[in-house]
Design an enzyme around this catalytic site. Structure first.
Site, PDB file in Angstrom:
ATOM      1  N   LYS A   1       0.825  -1.221   0.000  1.00  0.00           N
ATOM      2  CA  LYS A   1       0.000   0.000   0.000  1.00  0.00           C
ATOM      3  C   LYS A   1       0.854   1.264   0.000  1.00  0.00           C
ATOM      4  O   LYS A   1       0.621   2.184  -0.793  1.00  0.00           O
ATOM      5  CB  LYS A   1      -0.943   0.016   1.202  1.00  0.00           C
ATOM      6  CG  LYS A   1      -2.046  -1.020   1.162  1.00  0.00           C
ATOM      7  CD  LYS A   1      -3.006  -0.841   2.328  1.00  0.00           C
ATOM      8  CE  LYS A   1      -2.404  -1.200   3.668  1.00  0.00           C
ATOM      9  NZ  LYS A   1      -2.134  -2.653   3.804  1.00  0.00           N
ATOM     10  N   THR A   2       1.810   1.321   0.904  1.00  0.00           N
ATOM     11  CA  THR A   2       2.600   2.548   1.043  1.00  0.00           C
ATOM     12  C   THR A   2       3.405   2.825  -0.218  1.00  0.00           C
ATOM     13  O   THR A   2       3.446   3.966  -0.702  1.00  0.00           O
ATOM     14  CB  THR A   2       3.534   2.448   2.264  1.00  0.00           C
ATOM     15  OG1 THR A   2       2.740   2.328   3.448  1.00  0.00           O
ATOM     16  CG2 THR A   2       4.414   3.682   2.383  1.00  0.00           C
TER      17      THR A   2
ATOM     18  N   GLU B   1      -3.886   5.756   1.440  1.00  0.00           N
ATOM     19  CA  GLU B   1      -3.892   4.325   1.696  1.00  0.00           C
ATOM     20  C   GLU B   1      -5.249   3.935   2.294  1.00  0.00           C
ATOM     21  O   GLU B   1      -5.911   4.744   2.948  1.00  0.00           O
ATOM     22  CB  GLU B   1      -2.776   3.945   2.671  1.00  0.00           C
ATOM     23  CG  GLU B   1      -1.405   4.057   2.064  1.00  0.00           C
ATOM     24  CD  GLU B   1      -0.315   3.520   2.982  1.00  0.00           C
ATOM     25  OE1 GLU B   1      -0.587   2.548   3.718  1.00  0.00           O
ATOM     26  OE2 GLU B   1       0.786   4.072   2.953  1.00  0.00           O
TER      27      GLU B   1
END
Length: 464
Positions: A124-125, A168
């Site tokens: 995600k990051t 996110e």
């Protein structure tokens, strides 16, 4: 649920304001003219930054923090705050409205015409940061909320003035079900957070509900390699865009090659038959697919292709994602946030293409529930390193050891015929540091790995 009128700024109190997500949301509201205060267990770089912005922060959570504050209009809290928390009790007694962190983030998303939410058990990051890098390259002035430190914006948050909002979307405690995206990404779905979810089917059901949040004119960008992906995408009213390893997907790579540091270059095939030449400055095959997801989102948003390839070529990663920390005695030190077997495997696979004699992996397991549930998978993934050193399990929010420890994992790895050493670390990492200094040799690659404070080992070694 309490609804904030963003045209009439109010006083918002954050319980746990020092967290990377909470501090970011606080900064967004500060930019919008809100009065912000809050509390946290201890001072940190995040809290100092907020205090520099004029935020009143209490250290240590107690009822008096609420009682002694100026009139609070709404309180925001995280999943780490439980009903027996003294501040939580005081807020309830005072009748002050409350929102979860995710509910506030969802309300903020509704203020933008093009909110993008990036979900998935892993990546995600990095994917959020890649999309952010492309939008910054295109100079479209986005608002960004990232779950890690992104050096291009000097932190984890950027407040822009355009219709673009990128964030996110974490599945833990079903947080992402409070969101209002126009474009969503699902990068992968694995068994994780089993202290909250019952099993993988429960997790898949949650991601399905997340996909269902999209409006009919929205778009789901999903990794087509996810097992039984049709179960997630079936009957969705929105547009569906796939990416992954197969040429049957809308976006796929060919001609993947690696440079001397394991950074891949590839041809990205996109709808319409166009092919982009992409070179990345971050290692690993997993980043090829993160980049494809970012390209897909940027293409949907109408970003120029040159901005995509140029941004990705200059994307240097985020904090604690295969982050090069330095060298000591010819030993290269890398730090990585991987704390799930899939992430460990991706990082150690990427390391195989990085210059090294031997790979040393110092791993700090994160939570007892995850370690116990995925014990065999952890042992198998960690065995990709030449030498494994285990620190004690980082308990995080947990108190029940479930009858296991890092020694349990060490015995499992030894049983597979691989080298592993375990050092009790409740009183610090000094024994691990001493062992590394005695055994690592010039040309070796040392990776500190985990979601806890294992990063301190590399910092301490480099500080000697």
């Amino acid at each position: 649920m309490y609804t904030i009128d963003f045209k009439s700024p109010i006083h918002v109190y954050f319980m746990g304001i020092g967290g990377i997500s909470m501090s970011g949301l606080a900064k967004i509201l500060i930019e919008e003219g809100f009065k912000i205060s809050g509390s946290d267990s201890k001072e940190s770089a995040m809290t100092k930054s907020l205090e520099a912005d004029g935020v009143k922060i209490f250290y240590g959570q107690c009822a008096d923090n609420i009682k002694n504050s100026d009139k609070i209009d709404v309180v925001v809290y995280t999943a780490a705050v439980h009903p027996d928390n003294p501040e939580f009790i005081a807020v309830k007694e005072a009748g002050i409205p409350m929102l979860t962190r995710a509910e506030l983030l969802g309300q903020i998303m509704k203020q933008y015409d093009l909110p993008v939410a990036i979900a998935g058990t892993h990546g995600k990051t990095t994917t959020t940061s890649m999309i952010s890098k492309i939008l910054l390259e295109a100079d479209v002035d986005p608002t960004l909320s990232i779950g890690g430190i992104f050096n291009d914006i000097g932190g984890n948050i950027r407040v822009g003035k355009s219709e673009y909002f990128v964030t996110e979307a974490c599945e833990y405690t079903n947080s992402f079900l409070s969101f209002f995206p126009k474009i969503s990404v699902i990068s992968n779905i694995d068994a994780d957070h089993l202290d909250f979810f019952k099993d993988l089917d429960d997790i898949r059901h949650s991601f399905k509900k997340f996909a269902q949040l999209l409006p009919s004119d929205g778009t789901l960008v999903i990794n087509g390699d996810i097992d039984n992906v049709e179960e997630i995408t079936s009957a969705l009213p929105c547009n569906i865009v796939t990416y992954g390893s197969k040429d049957s997907f809308d976006y796929y790579p060919t001609d993947i090659e690696y440079d001397g540091k394991g950074n891949p270059s590839f041809k990205a095939h996109i709808p319409g038959g166009e092919v982009l030449s992409v070179s990345l400055a971050v290692p690993g095959i997993h980043n090829v697919y993160n980049a494809l997801a970012a390209i897909a989102v940027a293409n949907i948003l109408g970003i120029d292709k040159e901005h995509m390839t140029e941004a990705l070529s200059r994307f240097g990663g985020t904090s604690r994602r295969f982050e090069h920390k330095g060298e000591i005695g010819g030993v290269t030190i890398i730090d990585d946030y991987a704390h799930h077997p899939t992430e460990i495997r991706a990082t150690l696979t990427a390391a195989q293409n990085y210059p090294h004699n031997k790979i040393w992996c110092v791993f700090q397991p994160h939570t007892y529930t995850r370690t116990k549930a995925l014990m065999d998978e952890f042992a198998d993934a960690l065995s990709l390193a030449d030498h494994v050193i285990l620190a004690d399990i980082y308990a995080a929010r947990e108190t029940d050891t479930l009858g296991i420890s890092s020694k349990t994992l060490c015995d499992k790895i030894l049983g597979l015929g691989h080298e592993c050493n375990y050092f009790p670390t409740f009183e610090g990492f000094s024994e691990i540091e001493k062992f590394l200094l005695q055994n690592c040799t010039k040309g070796d690659l040392l990776i500190t790995m985990g979601a806890g404070d294992v990063v301190k080992i590399g910092d301490e070694l480099l500080g000697r």
